[in-house]
Design a protein around this motif. Sequence first.
Motif, PDB file in Angstrom:
ATOM      1  N   MET A  76       2.589  13.234  51.315  1.00  0.00           N
ATOM      2  CA  MET A  76       1.201  13.518  51.049  1.00  0.00           C
ATOM      3  C   MET A  76       0.675  13.268  49.849  1.00  0.00           C
ATOM      4  N   LYS A 104       1.333  18.943  61.986  1.00  0.00           N
ATOM      5  CA  LYS A 104       0.740  19.744  60.960  1.00  0.00           C
ATOM      6  C   LYS A 104      -0.291  19.043  59.965  1.00  0.00           C
ATOM      7  N   TYR A 105       0.107  18.005  59.601  1.00  0.00           N
ATOM      8  CA  TYR A 105      -0.171  17.210  58.458  1.00  0.00           C
ATOM      9  C   TYR A 105      -1.126  15.712  58.710  1.00  0.00           C
ATOM     10  N   PHE A 136       5.320  16.964  51.867  1.00  0.00           N
ATOM     11  CA  PHE A 136       4.657  17.069  50.612  1.00  0.00           C
ATOM     12  C   PHE A 136       4.523  15.910  49.595  1.00  0.00           C
ATOM     13  N   THR A 193      -9.355  10.259  52.024  1.00  0.00           N
ATOM     14  CA  THR A 193     -10.689  10.449  51.716  1.00  0.00           C
ATOM     15  C   THR A 193     -11.160  11.084  50.551  1.00  0.00           C
ATOM     16  N   GLY A 216      -3.909  15.148  60.274  1.00  0.00           N
ATOM     17  CA  GLY A 216      -5.476  15.301  59.935  1.00  0.00           C
ATOM     18  C   GLY A 216      -5.605  15.571  58.427  1.00  0.00           C
ATOM     19  N   LEU A 217      -4.561  16.100  57.946  1.00  0.00           N
ATOM     20  CA  LEU A 217      -4.747  16.509  56.698  1.00  0.00           C
ATOM     21  C   LEU A 217      -4.500  15.211  55.528  1.00  0.00           C
ATOM     22  N   LEU A 218      -3.605  14.320  55.960  1.00  0.00           N
ATOM     23  CA  LEU A 218      -3.312  13.196  55.348  1.00  0.00           C
ATOM     24  C   LEU A 218      -4.843  12.285  55.216  1.00  0.00           C
ATOM     25  N   ILE A 237      -7.814  13.474  55.387  1.00  0.00           N
ATOM     26  CA  ILE A 237      -8.847  14.148  54.541  1.00  0.00           C
ATOM     27  C   ILE A 237      -8.392  13.995  53.010  1.00  0.00           C
ATOM     28  N   MET A 238      -7.054  13.930  52.717  1.00  0.00           N
ATOM     29  CA  MET A 238      -6.604  13.763  51.340  1.00  0.00           C
ATOM     30  C   MET A 238      -6.848  12.232  50.735  1.00  0.00           C
ATOM     31  N   ARG A 244       0.155   9.624  49.266  1.00  0.00           N
ATOM     32  CA  ARG A 244      -1.083   9.330  49.957  1.00  0.00           C
ATOM     33  C   ARG A 244      -2.661   9.593  49.165  1.00  0.00           C
ATOM     34  N   PHE A 245      -2.517  10.860  48.569  1.00  0.00           N
ATOM     35  CA  PHE A 245      -3.700  11.186  47.881  1.00  0.00           C
ATOM     36  C   PHE A 245      -3.770  10.280  46.839  1.00  0.00           C
TER      37      PHE A 245
END
Length: 141
Positions: free
Chosen positions: A114, A57-58, A111, A67, A60-62, A64-65, A117-118
Amino acid sequence: MAENYVGSVAVPLEKKAKNAVTIGCMLLMLFVASSGAALAVLQGPILKSISEEAYVKYFGLLGIMATLGLSIMTPIGGKLGDLFGRKKVVIVAGIIAIVSCIGMAAIRVAFPFMFCRFLLGAAQGAFTATPYIIAREINEP
């Protein structure tokens, strides 16, 4: 406007100090690039250790976050350096980066991982502009 800077620098330094600052700027950028590459390789296995579902699930989102944090904070970090001083921005962003990395290593929930990571991406962005600005200030355009 460029003609105002011809033959002058914002911060005149002796050659030895100028070389030390230039090397420091290059090392900072090397840190940003190498830590980003290391995390790109490691975040997949870390997510898999949290759960297979988190990885699917996450992952790809990591990216993006990270970046987003980097791209949002790079211009803001440059402005913060103007307002508060580049040294302070680098130190605070460095501390946030270290705490975020430790959090990413210790956290086993998707979460909060993530979020760390952001934060790491944002911290890296905050000091990404600094070496370029400093190099411009100590060298002739």
